[in-house]
Design a protein around this motif. Structure first.
Motif, mmCIF file in Angstrom:
data_model
loop_
_atom_site.group_PDB
_atom_site.id
_atom_site.type_symbol
_atom_site.label_atom_id
_atom_site.label_comp_id
_atom_site.label_asym_id
_atom_site.label_seq_id
_atom_site.Cartn_x
_atom_site.Cartn_y
_atom_site.Cartn_z
ATOM 1 N N GLN A 294 -6.410 10.448 -1.823
ATOM 2 C CA GLN A 294 -7.862 10.518 -1.983
ATOM 3 C C GLN A 294 -8.257 11.500 -3.083
ATOM 4 N N LEU B 6 -11.562 2.585 1.876
ATOM 5 C CA LEU B 6 -10.799 2.216 3.062
ATOM 6 C C LEU B 6 -10.861 3.321 4.108
ATOM 7 N N ALA C 43 0.873 3.363 -3.241
ATOM 8 C CA ALA C 43 -0.389 3.880 -3.786
ATOM 9 C C ALA C 43 -0.262 5.276 -4.388
ATOM 10 N N ARG D 253 -5.736 4.678 4.193
ATOM 11 C CA ARG D 253 -4.913 4.118 3.132
ATOM 12 C C ARG D 253 -3.460 4.106 3.557
ATOM 13 N N ASP E 169 -2.221 10.904 2.496
ATOM 14 C CA ASP E 169 -3.507 10.230 2.380
ATOM 15 C C ASP E 169 -4.521 11.146 1.698
ATOM 16 N N CYS F 280 -7.464 9.943 -6.472
ATOM 17 C CA CYS F 280 -8.396 8.834 -6.728
ATOM 18 C C CYS F 280 -9.772 9.361 -7.101
ATOM 19 N N GLN G 105 -9.793 1.809 -2.831
ATOM 20 C CA GLN G 105 -8.909 2.680 -2.043
ATOM 21 C C GLN G 105 -9.724 3.743 -1.310
ATOM 22 N N PRO H 218 0.793 -1.223 0.000
ATOM 23 C CA PRO H 218 0.000 0.000 0.000
ATOM 24 C C PRO H 218 0.833 1.285 0.000
#
Length: 101
Positions: free
Chosen positions: A78, A61, A34, A64, A74, A81, A58, A31
């Protein structure tokens, strides 16, 4: 993962299936990769569409992995993503057509 991103930069569209497979495996197995993975997926554009299930996973979660497991990384993960999901997901039936930017 770094080799896959380099392969994408050098080979482009012809290497998309191998690059995508390697990137998604890297993110699943480690992870901490990512942030790097989603950055490359972002550069791949529409060819990254097969990664939508993993991107949604992802986002679902509670926390992450990402680089250094920091809040800042993080939040960046996000953000990228969400942007990828919005850009790559097909519009819902009956949804208005997106306006050009």
């Amino acid at each position: 993962m770094h080799s896959a991103t380099a392969l994408w930069e050098l080979g482009g569209e012809a290497e998309a299936p191998a690059v995508l497979d390697t990137l998604l495996q890297a993110m699943a197995q480690n992870p901490a990769t990512a942030n790097h993975v989603v950055a490359c997926l972002d550069r791949m554009g529409p060819l990254a569409a097969p990664a939508l299930p993993q991107l949604r996973e992802q986002l679902a979660l509670p926390r992450r992995g990402g680089r250094f497991q920091s809040i800042e990384h993080d939040e960046e993960l996000q953000r990228v993503c969400r942007a990828l999901v919005a850009r790559l997901a097909p519009p819902a039936p009956g949804a208005p057509a997106p306006r050009p930017a």
